[in-house]
Scaffold this motif. Structure first.
Motif, PDB file in Angstrom:
ATOM      1  N   ARG A  54      -5.712  -7.079  -3.333  1.00 17.75           N
ATOM      2  CA  ARG A  54      -4.526  -6.607  -4.049  1.00 17.75           C
ATOM      3  C   ARG A  54      -3.456  -7.698  -4.109  1.00 17.75           C
ATOM      4  O   ARG A  54      -2.846  -7.939  -5.146  1.00 17.75           O
ATOM      5  CB  ARG A  54      -3.992  -5.360  -3.356  1.00 17.75           C
ATOM      6  CG  ARG A  54      -2.941  -4.622  -4.127  1.00 17.75           C
ATOM      7  CD  ARG A  54      -2.582  -3.329  -3.431  1.00 17.75           C
ATOM      8  NE  ARG A  54      -1.704  -2.522  -4.252  1.00 17.75           N
ATOM      9  CZ  ARG A  54      -1.307  -1.304  -3.947  1.00 17.75           C
ATOM     10  NH1 ARG A  54      -1.740  -0.728  -2.836  1.00 17.75           N
ATOM     11  NH2 ARG A  54      -0.500  -0.635  -4.735  1.00 17.75           N
ATOM     12  N   LYS A  58      -1.944  -9.734  -7.399  1.00 20.78           N
ATOM     13  CA  LYS A  58      -0.516  -9.798  -7.732  1.00 20.78           C
ATOM     14  C   LYS A  58      -0.080 -11.233  -8.020  1.00 20.78           C
ATOM     15  O   LYS A  58       0.706 -11.489  -8.917  1.00 20.78           O
ATOM     16  CB  LYS A  58       0.330  -9.248  -6.575  1.00 20.78           C
ATOM     17  CG  LYS A  58       0.466  -7.776  -6.544  1.00 20.78           C
ATOM     18  CD  LYS A  58       1.408  -7.381  -5.407  1.00 20.78           C
ATOM     19  CE  LYS A  58       1.500  -5.891  -5.271  1.00 20.78           C
ATOM     20  NZ  LYS A  58       2.392  -5.492  -4.180  1.00 20.78           N
ATOM     21  N   ASP A  75      -1.031  -3.276 -10.566  1.00 24.04           N
ATOM     22  CA  ASP A  75      -0.880  -2.753  -9.217  1.00 24.04           C
ATOM     23  C   ASP A  75      -1.048  -1.229  -9.200  1.00 24.04           C
ATOM     24  O   ASP A  75      -1.477  -0.661  -8.200  1.00 24.04           O
ATOM     25  CB  ASP A  75       0.479  -3.155  -8.639  1.00 24.04           C
ATOM     26  CG  ASP A  75       0.493  -3.063  -7.134  1.00 24.04           C
ATOM     27  OD1 ASP A  75      -0.416  -3.641  -6.504  1.00 24.04           O
ATOM     28  OD2 ASP A  75       1.394  -2.397  -6.592  1.00 24.04           O
TER      29      ASP A  75
END
Length: 90
Positions: A54, A58, A75
């Motif tokens: 994750r 980003k 996200d």
């Protein structure tokens, strides 16, 4: 994916106090055994791999998106996947 959907339906039926279906006399097959292990595997993934993936997404999404033709997951997608896996964990 079919096994995961089946697991979700079974959990929803159990929450309503219903039993979806029972199979008797069937040998466990590879798919059934994988389905039984899925919550444990999902927890391992959420604890170890998911946060790194994750965070990398980003950081990389704004730099990579102009150069590739397919959209990278937002996200919000990661949040929905996490919620789904936590629901399956029970």
């Amino acid at each position: 994916m079919e096994e995961v959907a089946s697991l979700m339906l079974d959990q929803e039926a159990q929450a309503r106090g219903q039993v979806r279906r029972a199979h008797r006399g069937l040998r466990p097959h590879r798919g059934a055994l994988q389905l039984l292990a899925f919550p444990d595997v999902a927890k391992w993934y959420l604890d170890r791999i998911f946060p790194i993936h994750r965070m990398m997404n980003k950081v990389a999404r704004p730099m990579m998106q102009p150069f590739i033709s397919i959209p990278l997951p937002s996200d919000e997608i990661f949040s929905n996947v996490k919620d789904l896996l936590l629901d399956l964990e029970g």
